[in-house]
Enzyme design. Structure first.
Site, PDB file in Angstrom:
ATOM      1  CB  CYS A  98     -15.326   7.857 -32.089  1.00  0.00           C
ATOM      2  SG  CYS A  98     -14.313   8.704 -31.016  1.00  0.00           S
ATOM      3  CG  HIS A 103     -15.802   4.487 -29.510  1.00  0.00           C
ATOM      4  ND1 HIS A 103     -14.487   4.408 -29.728  1.00  0.00           N
ATOM      5  CD2 HIS A 103     -16.021   5.689 -28.924  1.00  0.00           C
ATOM      6  CE1 HIS A 103     -14.113   5.639 -29.323  1.00  0.00           C
ATOM      7  NE2 HIS A 103     -14.807   6.480 -28.770  1.00  0.00           N
ATOM      8  CG  ASN A 163     -11.765   7.337 -26.668  1.00  0.00           C
ATOM      9  OD1 ASN A 163     -11.597   6.836 -28.036  1.00  0.00           O
ATOM     10  ND2 ASN A 163     -12.918   7.993 -26.356  1.00  0.00           N
TER      11      ASN A 163
HETATM   12  O1  UT7 Z   1     -14.849   9.027 -28.051  1.00  0.00           O
HETATM   13  C1  UT7 Z   1     -15.537  10.088 -28.136  1.00  0.00           C
HETATM   14  C2  UT7 Z   1     -16.557  10.364 -27.380  1.00  0.00           C
HETATM   15  N1  UT7 Z   1     -16.223  10.585 -25.900  1.00  0.00           N
HETATM   16  C3  UT7 Z   1     -16.688  10.147 -24.964  1.00  0.00           C
HETATM   17  O2  UT7 Z   1     -17.901   9.557 -25.265  1.00  0.00           O
HETATM   18  C4  UT7 Z   1     -16.563  10.706 -23.578  1.00  0.00           C
HETATM   19  C5  UT7 Z   1     -17.598  11.347 -22.688  1.00  0.00           C
HETATM   20  N2  UT7 Z   1     -17.351  11.996 -21.794  1.00  0.00           N
HETATM   21  C6  UT7 Z   1     -16.749  11.291 -20.526  1.00  0.00           C
HETATM   22  O3  UT7 Z   1     -16.428  10.085 -20.698  1.00  0.00           O
HETATM   23  C7  UT7 Z   1     -16.629  12.102 -19.284  1.00  0.00           C
HETATM   24  O4  UT7 Z   1     -17.248  13.332 -19.423  1.00  0.00           O
HETATM   25  C8  UT7 Z   1     -15.231  12.297 -18.898  1.00  0.00           C
HETATM   26  C9  UT7 Z   1     -14.565  11.141 -18.192  1.00  0.00           C
HETATM   27  C10 UT7 Z   1     -14.482  13.121 -19.708  1.00  0.00           C
HETATM   28  C11 UT7 Z   1     -15.242  13.212 -17.387  1.00  0.00           C
HETATM   29  O5  UT7 Z   1     -15.969  12.816 -16.641  1.00  0.00           O
HETATM   30  P1  UT7 Z   1     -17.150  13.537 -15.558  1.00  0.00           P
HETATM   31  O6  UT7 Z   1     -17.801  12.660 -14.743  1.00  0.00           O
HETATM   32  O7  UT7 Z   1     -18.090  14.225 -16.893  1.00  0.00           O
HETATM   33  O8  UT7 Z   1     -16.283  14.746 -14.967  1.00  0.00           O
HETATM   34  P2  UT7 Z   1     -16.590  16.330 -15.288  1.00  0.00           P
HETATM   35  O9  UT7 Z   1     -15.846  16.983 -16.686  1.00  0.00           O
HETATM   36  O10 UT7 Z   1     -17.807  16.670 -14.952  1.00  0.00           O
HETATM   37  O11 UT7 Z   1     -15.626  16.777 -13.961  1.00  0.00           O
HETATM   38  C12 UT7 Z   1     -16.114  16.487 -12.737  1.00  0.00           C
HETATM   39  C13 UT7 Z   1     -14.902  17.009 -11.563  1.00  0.00           C
HETATM   40  C14 UT7 Z   1     -14.337  18.378 -12.070  1.00  0.00           C
HETATM   41  O12 UT7 Z   1     -14.215  19.130 -10.656  1.00  0.00           O
HETATM   42  P3  UT7 Z   1     -15.357  20.102 -10.046  1.00  0.00           P
HETATM   43  O13 UT7 Z   1     -15.578  21.284 -11.026  1.00  0.00           O
HETATM   44  O14 UT7 Z   1     -16.451  18.879  -9.774  1.00  0.00           O
HETATM   45  O15 UT7 Z   1     -14.661  20.537  -8.650  1.00  0.00           O
HETATM   46  C15 UT7 Z   1     -13.436  18.686 -12.970  1.00  0.00           C
HETATM   47  O16 UT7 Z   1     -12.609  19.525 -12.622  1.00  0.00           O
HETATM   48  O17 UT7 Z   1     -13.706  16.218 -11.928  1.00  0.00           O
HETATM   49  C16 UT7 Z   1     -12.474  17.157 -12.367  1.00  0.00           C
HETATM   50  N3  UT7 Z   1     -11.771  16.716 -13.241  1.00  0.00           N
HETATM   51  C17 UT7 Z   1     -10.603  15.913 -12.955  1.00  0.00           C
HETATM   52  N4  UT7 Z   1     -10.007  15.571 -11.769  1.00  0.00           N
HETATM   53  C18 UT7 Z   1      -9.053  14.757 -11.645  1.00  0.00           C
HETATM   54  C19 UT7 Z   1     -11.858  16.589 -14.588  1.00  0.00           C
HETATM   55  N5  UT7 Z   1     -11.047  15.703 -15.274  1.00  0.00           N
HETATM   56  C20 UT7 Z   1     -10.294  15.169 -13.962  1.00  0.00           C
HETATM   57  C21 UT7 Z   1      -9.133  14.556 -13.899  1.00  0.00           C
HETATM   58  N6  UT7 Z   1      -8.397  14.392 -12.649  1.00  0.00           N
HETATM   59  N7  UT7 Z   1      -8.604  13.936 -15.156  1.00  0.00           N
END
Ligand code: UT7
Length: 330
Positions: A113, A257, A287
């Site tokens: 990135c 970014h 992204n």
């Molecule tokens: O470009 C390079 C740099 N990248 C970044 O900066 C990305 C940084 N990270 C993020 O933007 C976020 O961490 C994400 C958008 C990828 C994920 O969001 P989050 O709020 O951190 O979600 P999480 O991974 O903690 O997941 C929360 C819940 C989980 O369920 P439980 O365990 O709470 O029941 C996941 O299984 O959401 C669930 N989940 C989803 N549900 C529906 C994870 N992905 C999805 C999805 N749809 N696509």
């Protein structure tokens, strides 16, 4: 010493649009979840057979047009991509051939990135020393073919997308251009956002076992990446400002970014800059890794948001981890 300014910038997004609803048909996700957690509504994916060097062609053509230059004027190609067309040779070499550049140097850089800002940093040095007059810096990515588009990969798959941006850096003796760049890395976090295979460590590099385990897909530990991103973005922006005795009030436009709208909102709060001074197209584009900043930059220019004399800060963070910023007087 010479100075470098951006004489041209362009972008290209592949035609195929994938909405959140499209993704929810192939994995367990929803438009609501994706939009609330990331700010993304849709993204663009390539058609089979299109590589990053192909996406880079229209982006580069647009940049050359704005700069009023032709391929013959370019002295060096810097191609930033984390998803090269091939393992070898680099996408920069492919672009050299496809666009008929002279037999100039073509350098691929893989800083994910942060790739475009790292590329500007390198191009800036070539121009400042007089080694080059016009340098092409490309950021182009095809992430869609490296994503696990099943429920298993949903947390990573929903944010990444395809696209390309390109800028021409040109030598100038006027008071505009790149004021400074700052680049960083911290490899202890390499495995938090990586593509493990194919790898030269594995012999053979690719096997059924690797495919079955999904090691060839992009993997991201979203929470860990998020935690580091919200720390490093403000730091790198302040580093850019401090270098010129500026404060956040001196920023006319911040082009970060586009990783997640929540990260961008966090940056706005942390460094106290209003959202209307921050460019964001993540809702439409997703992204696009190294292509993200030049696409947002090019769109902002087309939309008339960039004006002569403005102080523009570019800031990136991503896999590596790597992070980088550039301060620009437009
Ligand atoms: O470009 C390079 C740099 N990248 C970044 O900066 C990305 C940084 N990270 C993020 O933007 C976020 O961490 C994400 C958008 C990828 C994920 O969001 P989050 O709020 O951190 O979600 P999480 O991974 O903690 O997941 C929360 C819940 C989980 O369920 P439980 O365990 O709470 O029941 C996941 O299984 O959401 C669930 N989940 C989803 N549900 C529906 C994870 N992905 C999805 C999805 N749809 N696509």
């Amino acid at each position: 010493m010479y100075k470098a300014y951006i004489s041209g910038i362009g972008h290209y997004l592949p035609e195929k649009i994938i909405t959140n609803d499209d993704l929810s048909k192939i994995m367990d996700t929803s438009n609501e979840w994706i939009y609330e957690r990331t700010g993304i509504k849709q993204r663009h994916y390539v058609s089979p057979g299109q590589g990053p060097s192909d996406l880079a062609i229209p982006a580069t053509e647009n940049a050359l047009k704005m700069a009023n230059l032709s391929v013959k004027d370019i002295d060096l190609i810097i191609f930033a991509t984390s998803t090269p067309d091939y393992y070898a040779p680099g996408s920069g070499c492919l672009l050299q051939d496809k666009m008929g550049f002279q037999t100039i140097g073509a350098l691929d850089i893989r800083v994910q990135c942060s790739g475009f800002v790292y590329g500007l940093s390198i191009a800036n040095q070539y121009i400042k020393t007089g080694e080059a007059k016009n340098v092409l810096v490309v950021g182009a990515e095809v992430q869609s073919t490296t994503l696990d588009l099943s429920t298993k990969g949903r947390d990573t798959a929903v944010i990444f997308a395809d696209g390309a941006g390109a800028a021409i850096l040109t030598s100038t003796d006027e008071g505009k251009g790149i004021l400074s760049t700052h680049i960083h890395s911290e490899g202890k976090f390499a495995k938090e956002l990586w593509v493990e295979s194919p790898s030269t460590i594995d012999s053979p590099r690719l096997s059924q076992e690797i495919l079955d385990e999904g090691k060839h897909f992009l993997y991201m530990n979203g929470r860990e990446v998020f935690r580091n991103a919200v720390k490093r973005f403000p730091e790198i922006i302040m580093e850019a400002l401090d270098a010129h005795n500026m404060s956040s009030g001196d920023i006319d436009l911040l082009i970060p970014h586009q990783a997640n709208i929540r990260i961008i909102e966090f940056i706005a709060k942390k460094i106290n800059i209003p959202m209307d001074k921050i460019i964001s197209n993540i809702n439409r584009v997703g992204n696009t890794t190294a292509a993200s900043i030049p696409i947002a930059f090019s769109e902002a220019l087309i939309e008339g948001k960039i004006k002569k004399g403005q102080n523009i800060i570019l800031a990136a963070f991503g896999s590596g981890f790597t992070w980088a910023s550039a301060a620009i007087k437009w």
